[in-house]
Write a protein that holds these residues in place. Structure first.
Motif, PDB file in Angstrom:
ATOM      1  N   MET A 101       5.285 -75.682 -50.162  1.00 29.34           N
ATOM      2  CA  MET A 101       4.992 -75.160 -49.210  1.00 29.34           C
ATOM      3  C   MET A 101       3.998 -76.154 -48.950  1.00 29.34           C
ATOM      4  O   MET A 101       2.640 -76.406 -49.959  1.00 29.34           O
ATOM      5  N   VAL A 102       3.095 -75.799 -47.295  1.00 28.63           N
ATOM      6  CA  VAL A 102       1.887 -76.714 -47.131  1.00 28.63           C
ATOM      7  C   VAL A 102       0.993 -75.875 -46.903  1.00 28.63           C
ATOM      8  O   VAL A 102       1.205 -74.830 -45.679  1.00 28.63           O
ATOM      9  N   THR A 103       0.261 -75.147 -47.948  1.00 29.96           N
ATOM     10  CA  THR A 103      -0.950 -74.721 -48.416  1.00 29.96           C
ATOM     11  C   THR A 103      -1.753 -75.764 -48.911  1.00 29.96           C
ATOM     12  O   THR A 103      -3.293 -75.229 -49.139  1.00 29.96           O
ATOM     13  N   ALA A 104      -2.056 -76.526 -49.920  1.00 29.28           N
ATOM     14  CA  ALA A 104      -2.580 -76.740 -50.773  1.00 29.28           C
ATOM     15  C   ALA A 104      -3.685 -77.462 -50.082  1.00 29.28           C
ATOM     16  O   ALA A 104      -4.789 -77.845 -50.417  1.00 29.28           O
ATOM     17  N   ALA A 105      -3.293 -78.421 -48.840  1.00 26.40           N
ATOM     18  CA  ALA A 105      -4.843 -79.034 -48.784  1.00 26.40           C
ATOM     19  C   ALA A 105      -4.782 -78.797 -47.556  1.00 26.40           C
ATOM     20  O   ALA A 105      -6.329 -78.465 -47.884  1.00 26.40           O
ATOM     21  N   ALA A 106      -5.113 -76.919 -47.605  1.00 25.63           N
ATOM     22  CA  ALA A 106      -6.077 -75.981 -46.736  1.00 25.63           C
ATOM     23  C   ALA A 106      -5.599 -74.919 -47.167  1.00 25.63           C
ATOM     24  O   ALA A 106      -5.401 -73.817 -46.529  1.00 25.63           O
ATOM     25  N   PRO A 107      -5.932 -74.644 -48.576  1.00 23.37           N
ATOM     26  CA  PRO A 107      -5.595 -73.006 -49.054  1.00 23.37           C
ATOM     27  C   PRO A 107      -6.417 -71.721 -48.263  1.00 23.37           C
ATOM     28  O   PRO A 107      -5.683 -70.900 -48.368  1.00 23.37           O
ATOM     29  N   MET A 108      -7.819 -72.259 -47.635  1.00 20.15           N
ATOM     30  CA  MET A 108      -8.541 -71.062 -47.224  1.00 20.15           C
ATOM     31  C   MET A 108      -7.096 -70.400 -45.196  1.00 20.15           C
ATOM     32  O   MET A 108      -7.731 -69.451 -44.932  1.00 20.15           O
ATOM     33  N   ALA A 109      -6.954 -72.374 -45.040  1.00 21.92           N
ATOM     34  CA  ALA A 109      -5.963 -71.777 -43.771  1.00 21.92           C
ATOM     35  C   ALA A 109      -4.432 -71.091 -43.343  1.00 21.92           C
ATOM     36  O   ALA A 109      -3.762 -71.892 -43.195  1.00 21.92           O
ATOM     37  N   MET A 110      -4.670 -70.306 -43.910  1.00 22.76           N
ATOM     38  CA  MET A 110      -3.767 -69.335 -44.276  1.00 22.76           C
ATOM     39  C   MET A 110      -3.393 -68.070 -42.883  1.00 22.76           C
ATOM     40  O   MET A 110      -2.878 -67.171 -43.803  1.00 22.76           O
ATOM     41  N   ALA A 111      -3.772 -68.366 -41.708  1.00 25.77           N
ATOM     42  CA  ALA A 111      -4.199 -67.146 -40.996  1.00 25.77           C
ATOM     43  C   ALA A 111      -4.296 -66.861 -39.643  1.00 25.77           C
ATOM     44  O   ALA A 111      -4.903 -66.007 -38.541  1.00 25.77           O
ATOM     45  N   SER A 112      -3.829 -68.055 -39.463  1.00 31.29           N
ATOM     46  CA  SER A 112      -4.132 -68.111 -38.101  1.00 31.29           C
ATOM     47  C   SER A 112      -3.003 -68.848 -36.958  1.00 31.29           C
ATOM     48  O   SER A 112      -1.349 -69.386 -37.287  1.00 31.29           O
ATOM     49  N   LYS A 113      -2.090 -68.398 -35.699  1.00 33.05           N
ATOM     50  CA  LYS A 113      -1.770 -68.835 -34.579  1.00 33.05           C
ATOM     51  C   LYS A 113      -1.373 -70.604 -34.031  1.00 33.05           C
ATOM     52  O   LYS A 113      -0.660 -71.330 -33.746  1.00 33.05           O
ATOM     53  N   ALA A 114      -2.347 -70.978 -34.402  1.00 36.41           N
ATOM     54  CA  ALA A 114      -3.507 -72.475 -34.368  1.00 36.41           C
ATOM     55  C   ALA A 114      -2.425 -72.713 -35.502  1.00 36.41           C
ATOM     56  O   ALA A 114      -1.893 -74.033 -34.471  1.00 36.41           O
ATOM     57  N   ARG A 115      -2.839 -72.559 -36.055  1.00 42.18           N
ATOM     58  CA  ARG A 115      -2.123 -73.411 -37.301  1.00 42.18           C
ATOM     59  C   ARG A 115      -0.971 -73.754 -37.519  1.00 42.18           C
ATOM     60  O   ARG A 115      -0.399 -74.710 -37.497  1.00 42.18           O
ATOM     61  N   VAL A 122      14.146 -77.733 -44.073  1.00 39.90           N
ATOM     62  CA  VAL A 122      13.526 -78.739 -44.502  1.00 39.90           C
ATOM     63  C   VAL A 122      12.663 -78.937 -45.913  1.00 39.90           C
ATOM     64  O   VAL A 122      13.455 -78.673 -46.860  1.00 39.90           O
ATOM     65  N   ASN A 123      12.023 -79.901 -45.489  1.00 41.81           N
ATOM     66  CA  ASN A 123      11.609 -80.522 -46.652  1.00 41.81           C
ATOM     67  C   ASN A 123      10.304 -81.285 -47.072  1.00 41.81           C
ATOM     68  O   ASN A 123       9.415 -82.207 -45.742  1.00 41.81           O
ATOM     69  N   THR A 124       9.158 -80.484 -47.929  1.00 47.33           N
ATOM     70  CA  THR A 124       7.827 -81.371 -48.138  1.00 47.33           C
ATOM     71  C   THR A 124       7.617 -82.440 -48.817  1.00 47.33           C
ATOM     72  O   THR A 124       8.661 -82.465 -50.141  1.00 47.33           O
ATOM     73  N   VAL A 125       7.565 -83.797 -48.510  1.00 43.09           N
ATOM     74  CA  VAL A 125       7.870 -84.905 -48.698  1.00 43.09           C
ATOM     75  C   VAL A 125       6.650 -85.660 -49.801  1.00 43.09           C
ATOM     76  O   VAL A 125       7.463 -86.467 -51.394  1.00 43.09           O
ATOM     77  N   ALA A 126       5.769 -84.682 -49.634  1.00 42.08           N
ATOM     78  CA  ALA A 126       4.605 -84.912 -50.339  1.00 42.08           C
ATOM     79  C   ALA A 126       3.554 -84.167 -49.826  1.00 42.08           C
ATOM     80  O   ALA A 126       3.482 -83.953 -49.051  1.00 42.08           O
ATOM     81  N   LYS A 127       2.915 -84.272 -51.253  1.00 43.58           N
ATOM     82  CA  LYS A 127       1.722 -82.750 -51.590  1.00 43.58           C
ATOM     83  C   LYS A 127       1.210 -83.082 -52.521  1.00 43.58           C
ATOM     84  O   LYS A 127       1.623 -83.486 -53.703  1.00 43.58           O
ATOM     85  N   THR A 128       0.442 -83.319 -51.895  1.00 41.00           N
ATOM     86  CA  THR A 128      -1.223 -84.032 -52.818  1.00 41.00           C
ATOM     87  C   THR A 128      -1.604 -82.904 -52.656  1.00 41.00           C
ATOM     88  O   THR A 128      -2.301 -81.242 -52.306  1.00 41.00           O
ATOM     89  N   GLU A 129      -3.421 -82.750 -53.406  1.00 35.38           N
ATOM     90  CA  GLU A 129      -4.553 -81.572 -52.769  1.00 35.38           C
ATOM     91  C   GLU A 129      -5.084 -81.446 -51.670  1.00 35.38           C
ATOM     92  O   GLU A 129      -5.649 -81.023 -51.088  1.00 35.38           O
TER      93      GLU A 129
END
Length: 368
Positions: A1-15, A245-252
């Motif tokens: 899931m697209v959360t690792a790069a920005a773990p706090m940025a999980m609460a906005s329409k902008a995101r 949907v596919n998350t191709v690359a996921k790092t910290e």
């Protein structure tokens, strides 16, 4: 899931908008339709503001296509989530239903109210291998002088009213996701004009092929009776989508994903479309204190809209859509904003209207 790069940025329409609203996103905003996601978030408070939102239709019987809405005032919203080991709960203010408001806008009646003072109360928990959640929404508003002419003695006052009630439920065991969003009541009146909901339903199903891949299907319908003076009509909108949907690359530090779907939508006596959108996006830490996000989306092979209200004329124009945004890490807080995306991705401080303006959607989230 697209959360690792920005773990706090999980609460906005902008995101969410910057990342093309892709299905695999887990965010405060996506959790309203899939309330089991609240268990994936932490204790936080969030506030949204920015893009203009309409309170009334303006003009005499004009339709949205005529540019008849006023967007002078932003519509703010916000709330909080309290998270514990086995459950989560919270309250959110100001989140309006697009399904209900679409029906109100379709009436094209001067001074008819959209949703007013909405409030969401939600709860999520674990039950064995399943995580489930539910949210209930209520709104109510009244204006006794909306567009009315007040004569001597206070006579001839016209009243505008709007109210709605609905809920959402969902569950996931990590492999299968199921969700239902259901409108129970919805009604907006102005003098002798009225829009009353006769059905608002959205259902979804997801299958996680593995940690990074998900296939899904969604269906939605909105139906409402419209009375414009002495004329009765019906607004009916249906649509469905099947996608992957596919998350191709996921790092910290970064996540890169893509998706494809087949989607069909029909608005009775107005238009119908069949499209095959493909999108890709990335969310990455630019520095220790800043996250950059961007996505591009375009219909391929299928990109046709038939305008039934104009003798079935067909439209197949450039469908490219670019979105981008930024998040600033401020201690335990995050300030999110999106960039303007008018004119095929041309960034400008002046181009666009409403949500297309530069830094139009902004949110601040604090994680406790």
């Amino acid at each position: 899931m697209v959360t690792a790069a920005a773990p706090m940025a999980m609460a906005s329409k902008a995101r969410v908008s910057a990342l093309a609203g892709s299905r695999q996103l887990v965010d405060f905003q996506t959790a309203f339709d899939r309330p089991y996601q609240f268990m994936a978030l932490g204790t936080q408070a969030t506030i949204e503001w920015g893009a203009g939102d309409e309170k009334y239709l303006v003009g005499s019987g004009a339709t949205p296509a005529d540019g008849s809405f006023t967007t002078a005032n932003p519509h703010a919203e916000g709330g909080f989530l309290m998270k514990h080991d086995d459950y989560a709960y919270g309250v959110y203010l100001g989140r309006r239903s697009s399904a209900f408001n679409d029906a109100v806008e379709a009436a094209g009646v001067k001074n008819m109210m959209r949703e007013q003072n909405p409030i969401n109360v939600f709860y999520a928990s674990k039950m064995g291998e399943w995580t489930w959640g539910a949210t209930v929404k209520y709104s109510n508003g009244k204006d006794e002088v909306a567009g009315g002419t007040i004569l001597a003695g206070g006579a001839d006052i016209v009243t505008a009213e709007a109210s709605s009630l609905g809920f959402a439920v969902g569950a996931s065991n990590g492999t299968f996701d199921v969700e239902l969003v259901q409108g129970l009541t919805g009604k907006s009146t102005f003098d002798k004009d009225e829009v009353e909901s006769k059905g608002m339903t959205q259902v979804g199903f997801g299958y996680h092929i593995n940690e990074n891949m998900e296939a899904y299907a969604q269906y939605g319908m909105v139906k409402a009776d419209i009375t414009d003076g002495t004329t009765d009509s019906t607004y009916e909108k249906t649509g469905y989508a099947v996608g992957f949907v596919n998350t191709v690359a996921k790092t910290e530090d970064a996540n890169f994903f893509y998706g494809v779907a087949y989607a069909s939508e029909k608005i009775e006596d107005e238009r119908e479309s069949s499209v095959l959108p493909v999108w890709m996006g990335i969310e990455a830490n630019a520095t220790s204190w800043m996250v950059l996000r961007g996505s591009v989306k375009q219909n391929i092979l299928l990109n046709e809209t038939k305008i039934t209200a104009a003798n079935d004329k067909k439209v197949n124009v450039d469908s490219i859509a670019f979105n981008a945004g930024v998040g600033f890490k401020l201690g335990k807080g995050m300030l999110d904003a999106n960039f303007g995306t008018a004119n095929q991705g041309h960034l400008s401080f002046t181009d666009g209207a409403g949500a297309d303006k530069f830094l139009s959607n902004v949110a601040y989230t604090y994680n406790f």
